[in-house]
Design an enzyme around this catalytic site. Structure first.
Site, mmCIF file in Angstrom:
data_model
loop_
_atom_site.group_PDB
_atom_site.id
_atom_site.type_symbol
_atom_site.label_atom_id
_atom_site.label_comp_id
_atom_site.label_asym_id
_atom_site.label_seq_id
_atom_site.Cartn_x
_atom_site.Cartn_y
_atom_site.Cartn_z
ATOM 1 N N HIS A 349 -1.681 2.405 12.558
ATOM 2 C CA HIS A 349 -2.255 1.076 12.304
ATOM 3 C C HIS A 349 -2.144 0.172 13.531
ATOM 4 O O HIS A 349 -3.096 -0.546 13.862
ATOM 5 C CB HIS A 349 -1.568 0.422 11.096
ATOM 6 C CG HIS A 349 -2.153 0.823 9.789
ATOM 7 N ND1 HIS A 349 -1.913 2.051 9.213
ATOM 8 C CD2 HIS A 349 -3.002 0.174 8.937
ATOM 9 C CE1 HIS A 349 -2.568 2.129 8.068
ATOM 10 N NE2 HIS A 349 -3.243 1.010 7.881
ATOM 11 N N LYS A 415 3.462 2.935 -1.237
ATOM 12 C CA LYS A 415 4.624 2.832 -2.116
ATOM 13 C C LYS A 415 5.027 1.374 -2.280
ATOM 14 O O LYS A 415 5.011 0.602 -1.329
ATOM 15 C CB LYS A 415 5.798 3.613 -1.504
ATOM 16 C CG LYS A 415 7.079 3.576 -2.307
ATOM 17 C CD LYS A 415 8.196 4.323 -1.613
ATOM 18 C CE LYS A 415 8.856 3.476 -0.543
ATOM 19 N NZ LYS A 415 10.034 4.136 0.060
#
Length: 501
Positions: A349, A415
Site C-alpha cells: 500500500h 481483520k
C-alpha cells in the site's frame, strides 16, 4: 552437577516452536469450546467455530494456526548447578533453535522479524533474533518457556505510569475500546503492575504463559489483590460486549492474568499485553538426558464442530460483482467469495500510494476489484498457498481514501475494525469492507485454489498476489453507507448483557 549440551537446547527450542505453530494448548481449546457453547450472537458464534475448526485442521495437518507465526519470546531459568557442553552463548543457542524451526522444509514458518526497524526494515529471513529473558535460579536443570506472539495482538499492548491512588481497573477499562478487535478476541489479557516501566511490561508478557484457570479461581475465591483484580476485570471485560473478533457477544476474554512486583513509592506502572486467538506457548525442562520431546495432544481434545450457516449467506462472484450489488449488502451478512481476489498489505500500500502521487501506473488494474490484507505463509508440497489469514485492517486506514478514489477499488477484506478515517472514505465512495476471522488462517487457505504474484515480487510475503478463491467466508463489517458492525455489535450486546445480568 548437570551437563546441558548445546545441541539439546537448539533442538528442543526448534521442536517446541514447530509444536506450538500447529497445536493450541488444551486449556485454550477447552475454554474456546465452552465459549462456543455459551455464545448467543450468531456472528460471534460462527467466528469461534471457525477458530476451533481451523485449530483442529492445523493439529491434523501440522500447518500454522495463523499466517503470522509470530516473534519469538523465550524465558530461560538456568539452575546454578548447571554446566554447559557448548561453544555458543545461550542466546546464540536459542536463536539457532528459532532459525531451524522457522526454516524447517516440512512446515516453513513465516519470517516476520525486520532489522533496522526505523530504517530499511529488512527481513532477517529466519525470524531471528528472539526476545530472550534469563534468570539464574537454584537447581540443576534448565527451564524454558517459548512463545510465538503475533504482531496484531502485540500492537495493542498498552502501558501507563499511573499515580499511586489511580484505579488499575478504571485504566484497563479505559484502554479496552482503544485496543479495538485487532488483537483477535477471545483471548487473554496479561496485566503487569509494579516494578519499573520495563518490569511491568515483562511480567505482563510472562503472565500470559500461565494456564487458563479463571473458573478455578471463581470457585475458590481470591487470596490476594492480584486475584481480586483478575476476577473483577474478567467480569467487567466480558460485560463490555466486545465479543469474538469485536462482533459483539458474551465472551471477550477467556481469562485475565495479573502479576505484580514491588515498585517505587511515587509510581504505579501498569502494562496490558493481549494474547490473541492464536495462543502459542510451551514449557519444557532440560535435565541433561537429551532434547525434550513434547507429547502430541489427542485428536479427541478438539470438539467436533460444524459451522451453522444462517439464512443471510450470499454467494458472491468477484469477477462480475457490481457497485449496485455491493449496496445491497448489510452489516453482519455472511458472504462466500468466489473468483479473483487481489492481495496487498502495509508495504504494498505504501508503494502504491507513492506511485499514484508520482503519476506512475500500478502493476495491476484495481477498478471494480477487491483487495485482501494478507501476508501468507509459503506453500509446501502441493499447496497453492500456505495459511493465509487476514492482517489488521486499521494499518491500511491512512491509505484507504487514496486507494478507493484513485484506483476504483470496490472493496477490501481484512481483520477487525476500521477507524473513522477509513469508514468515512468507504461511505463517500460507496465501497465496502469485509472481515475474515483472525486465527483461522489454514481454514481460509483451503478456499484459495490458485495463486500468482502480479506485483512487487521483491516484497516477498507482502507482494501483490492474485488469488482465485472458492467460497471464502467473510462478514460484511462496513457497508456502503458507512455502518460498522464493530460499532453496532458491541453496543447492542453490552446492552443485552446489562439487561440479563
Amino acid at each position: 552437577m548437570t551437563v546441558i549440551r548445546q545441541d539439546d537446547v537448539i533442538q528442543s527450542v526448534a521442536d517446541a516452536l514447530q509444536y506450538i505453530s500447529y497445536y493450541h494448548p488444551k486449556d485454550f481449546i477447552d475454554a474456546m469450546d465452552a465459549a462456543y457453547k455459551r455464545e448467543q450472537n450468531p456472528a460471534a458464534k460462527d467466528a469461534i467455530a471457525q477458530i476451533l475448526i481451523n485449530s483442529r485442521m492445523c493439529a491434523t495437518g501440522h500447518r500454522p494456526i495463523c499466517q503470522d507465526t509470530g516473534i519469538v519470546t523465550v524465558f530461560v531459568h538456568v539452575g546454578m548447578n548447571v554446566t554447559w557442553d557448548a561453544d555458543m552463548s545461550l542466546d546464540d543457542m536459542v536463536n539457532e533453535g528459532v532459525r531451524r524451526a522457522y526454516l524447517l522444509p516440512d512446515n516453513v514458518l513465516r519470517a516476520s522479524v525486520l532489522a533496522d526497524p526505523d530504517g530499511k526494515r529488512q527481513n532477517t529471513k529466519d525470524n531471528t533474533p528472539a526476545i530472550i529473558h534469563h534468570k539464574i535460579v537454584p537447581g540443576d536443570k534448565v527451564d524454558i518457556h517459548v512463545a510465538a506472539k503475533g504482531g496484531g495482538s502485540e500492537a495493542k499492548s498498552k502501558f501507563a505510569m499511573l499515580n499511586p491512588s489511580d484505579s488499575v481497573v478504571d485504566w484497563v477499562m479505559e484502554q479496552l475500546p482503544k485496543m479495538g478487535a485487532g488483537w483477535c478476541p477471545p483471548g487473554m489479557l496479561g496485566i503487569g503492575i509494579g516494578g519499573t516501566a520495563e518490569k511491568a511490561m515483562q511480567i505482563a508478557k510472562e503472565a500470559l504463559l500461565d494456564p487458563i484457570d479463571i473458573q478455578d479461581l471463581q470457585a475458590r475465591g481470591p487470596s490476594n489483590r492480584a486475584e481480586e483484580l483478575r476476577l473483577e476485570l474478567f467480569d467487567k471485560v466480558n460485560k463490555s460486549g466486545i465479543g469474538a473478533q469485536g462482533l459483539g457477544g458474551l465472551t471477550t476474554v477467556l481469562d485475565i492474568k495479573v502479576k505484580d512486583y514491588p515498585t517505587h513509592a511515587a509510581n504505579k506502572p501498569v502494562a496490558i499485553i493481549p494474547n490473541c486467538a492464536a495462543t502459542r506457548h510451551a514449557h519444557f525442562t532440560l535435565d541433561g538426558s537429551g532434547p525434550v520431546a513434547l507429547a502430541a495432544p489427542k485428536l479427541e481434545d478438539w470438539p467436533e464442530i460444524t459451522r451453522e450457516m444462517g439464512d443471510n449467506v450470499k454467494r458472491v462472484n468477484l469477477d462480475s460483482v457490481t457497485p449496485e450489488e455491493v449496496k445491497t449488502w448489510q452489516p453482519g451478512d455472511t458472504l462466500l467469495l468466489n473468483g479473483k481476489l487481489l492481495t496487498g498489505r502495509d508495504a504494498a500500500h505504501k508503494r502504491m500510494v507513492d506511485m499514484i502521487a508520482k503519476g506512475e501506473p500500478l502493476p495491476v488494474d484495481m477498478k471494480g476489484r477487491f483487495i485482501y490484507y494478507v501476508g501468507p505463509v509459503d506453500p509446501i508440497g502441493d499447496e497453492v498457498v500456505g495459511p493465509a489469514g487476514p492482517t489488521t485492517a486499521t494499518r491500511m486506514d491512512k491509505f484507504t481514501r487514496t486507494m478507493l478514489e484513485e484506483t476504483g477499488l470496490l472493496g477490501m477484506v481484512g481483520k477487525a475494525e476500521r477507524g473513522q478515517q477509513a469508514i468515512e472514505a468507504i461511505r463517500d465512495n460507496e465501497a465496502v469492507y469485509l472481515m475474515a476471522v483472525g486465527g483461522s488462517a489454514y481454514l481460509v487457505a483451503q478456499a484459495i485454489k490458485k495463486s500468482r504474484v502480479v506485483g512487487f515480487e521483491d516484497l516477498g510475503m507482502e507482494a501483490i498476489y492474485e488469488f482465485e478463491v472458492e467460497d471464502m467466508p467473510v462478514t460484511v463489517a462496513v457497508d456502503s453507507l458507512g455502518t460498522s458492525v464493530h460499532q453496532t455489535g458491541p453496543a447492542k450486546w453490552k446492552e443485552i448483557i446489562a439487561q440479563t445480568a
